[in-house]
Write a protein that holds these residues in place. Sequence first.
Motif, short mmCIF file in Angstrom:
data_model
loop_
_atom_site.label_atom_id
_atom_site.label_comp_id
_atom_site.label_asym_id
_atom_site.label_seq_id
_atom_site.Cartn_x
_atom_site.Cartn_y
_atom_site.Cartn_z
N VAL A 154 0.74 1.04 11.73
CA VAL A 154 -0.02 0.18 10.69
C VAL A 154 0.75 0.10 9.38
CG1 VAL A 154 -2.11 -0.13 9.52
CG2 VAL A 154 -2.34 0.57 11.72
N VAL A 155 1.33 1.25 9.21
CA VAL A 155 1.92 1.36 7.88
C VAL A 155 3.20 0.50 7.98
CG1 VAL A 155 3.65 2.87 6.55
CG2 VAL A 155 1.18 3.60 7.20
N ALA A 156 3.82 0.40 9.19
CA ALA A 156 5.17 -0.53 9.23
C ALA A 156 4.61 -1.97 9.17
CB ALA A 156 5.76 -0.04 10.58
N TRP A 157 3.58 -2.28 9.70
CA TRP A 157 3.15 -3.72 9.86
C TRP A 157 2.92 -3.97 8.49
CZ3 TRP A 157 2.96 -7.94 13.15
CH2 TRP A 157 3.09 -7.55 14.35
N LEU A 158 2.17 -3.26 7.75
CA LEU A 158 1.50 -3.78 6.54
C LEU A 158 2.71 -3.48 5.65
CD1 LEU A 158 -1.91 -2.02 6.12
CD2 LEU A 158 -1.29 -4.10 6.82
N HIS A 159 3.88 -2.74 5.53
CA HIS A 159 4.61 -2.65 4.77
C HIS A 159 5.73 -3.86 4.92
CE1 HIS A 159 8.94 -1.39 3.52
NE2 HIS A 159 8.16 -1.00 2.24
N ALA A 160 5.72 -4.59 6.13
CA ALA A 160 6.50 -5.60 6.67
C ALA A 160 5.96 -6.81 5.82
CB ALA A 160 6.88 -5.88 8.06
N LEU A 161 4.52 -7.02 6.02
CA LEU A 161 3.62 -8.14 5.42
C LEU A 161 3.95 -8.12 3.82
CD1 LEU A 161 1.59 -10.32 6.01
CD2 LEU A 161 0.01 -8.65 5.76
N TRP A 162 3.97 -6.76 3.25
CA TRP A 162 3.96 -6.69 1.86
C TRP A 162 5.38 -7.24 1.30
CZ3 TRP A 162 5.77 -1.87 -1.11
CH2 TRP A 162 5.60 -2.39 -2.62
N LEU A 163 6.53 -7.00 2.10
CA LEU A 163 7.89 -7.33 1.73
C LEU A 163 7.94 -8.98 1.94
CD1 LEU A 163 10.03 -4.77 3.57
CD2 LEU A 163 9.46 -4.77 1.15
N ALA A 164 7.35 -9.43 2.98
CA ALA A 164 7.21 -11.00 3.20
C ALA A 164 6.56 -11.48 2.13
CB ALA A 164 6.83 -11.30 4.36
N TYR A 165 5.51 -11.08 1.48
CA TYR A 165 4.81 -11.52 0.41
C TYR A 165 5.64 -11.47 -0.95
CZ TYR A 165 1.14 -11.87 -3.15
OH TYR A 165 0.38 -12.25 -4.27
N GLN A 166 6.38 -10.56 -1.13
CA GLN A 166 7.07 -10.34 -2.32
C GLN A 166 8.07 -11.50 -2.20
OE1 GLN A 166 8.23 -6.28 -3.68
NE2 GLN A 166 7.09 -5.70 -1.88
N GLN A 167 8.81 -11.74 -1.01
CA GLN A 167 9.97 -12.76 -0.82
C GLN A 167 9.19 -14.12 -1.01
OE1 GLN A 167 11.43 -12.97 3.08
NE2 GLN A 167 12.75 -14.54 2.88
N HIS A 168 7.98 -14.32 -0.45
CA HIS A 168 7.49 -15.86 -0.52
C HIS A 168 6.84 -16.13 -1.76
CE1 HIS A 168 8.45 -15.54 3.74
NE2 HIS A 168 8.56 -16.88 3.61
N THR A 169 6.54 -15.00 -2.56
CA THR A 169 5.88 -15.44 -3.98
C THR A 169 7.04 -15.64 -5.09
OG1 THR A 169 5.54 -13.01 -4.31
CG2 THR A 169 3.85 -14.36 -3.32
N ASP A 170 8.26 -15.16 -4.79
CA ASP A 170 9.35 -15.46 -5.62
C ASP A 170 9.30 -17.03 -5.93
OD1 ASP A 170 12.55 -15.97 -6.06
OD2 ASP A 170 12.19 -13.81 -6.59
N PRO A 171 9.90 -17.30 -7.20
CA PRO A 171 10.10 -18.67 -7.48
C PRO A 171 11.00 -19.43 -6.49
CG PRO A 171 9.89 -17.40 -9.39
CD PRO A 171 10.15 -16.34 -8.21
N GLU A 172 12.20 -18.76 -6.12
CA GLU A 172 12.93 -19.20 -5.22
C GLU A 172 12.36 -19.65 -3.98
OE1 GLU A 172 16.44 -16.95 -4.73
OE2 GLU A 172 16.97 -16.93 -6.75
N ALA A 173 11.46 -19.23 -3.43
CA ALA A 173 10.48 -19.77 -2.27
C ALA A 173 10.06 -21.19 -2.50
CB ALA A 173 9.50 -18.81 -2.12
#
Length: 208
Positions: A118-137
């Motif tokens: 679960v930690v691995a899944w949620l961490h990957a989800l969090w990293l994806a969130y940071q990437q897709h909330t970046d202005p470059e997204a």
Amino acid sequence: MEPVRLPDSDLESIEASVRKLLDQSAEQARQLDSLASAPPPADSPFGAFGMPGMSGFAGLPSAAPPEPRPILELEGEEYEDELDSLSDWVDDFLVRVYGAEVTTAAPWCEQWQEHADVVAWLHALWLAYQQHTDPEAGPAGLFVWHRDFLTHAMATVRAAGGPLSACMTDPDRPAHRLLPGPPSSQRTTADEKPEAPDENGELGEADG
């Protein structure tokens, strides 16, 4: 035309100014020599031209931050710090916004940090969130995160037969249990021979 004679006080002031300029020029020359002789950093874009790194100069961008690593690859204090940051995001944002009711069809665990998968899944989800909330997204970044990451990750983590299925299925009855994983594989080595069935169909040692 008679030469102009300056007072002694003015001459002393001019001499002091000239000496100061000479000292400043000498100091600048020493700094330039030091920069020219310094080896460039390994990741310096100027290394191919024999120029020192420029990241310390004002107005120029600093070195890019290191790429994020999967949390299960971290150890010790580095892992604990990353887990603390992840927990803040999960508890303060993810669960508050996307945490549907806890039921047998959508279990949850208040001690999810002890479930490595679960930690691995949620961490990957969090990293994806940071990437897709970046202005470059771009404006569609969050839509992509919802469509390609959030829905799939939450459906897996909170599946009825998923990693939290033995934990809390009723919000009024907290529970936590780690489900045992499958046993380790029993790999046959080159020195071992598989058993062959005999005439009666029973397993026995293969002939040499």
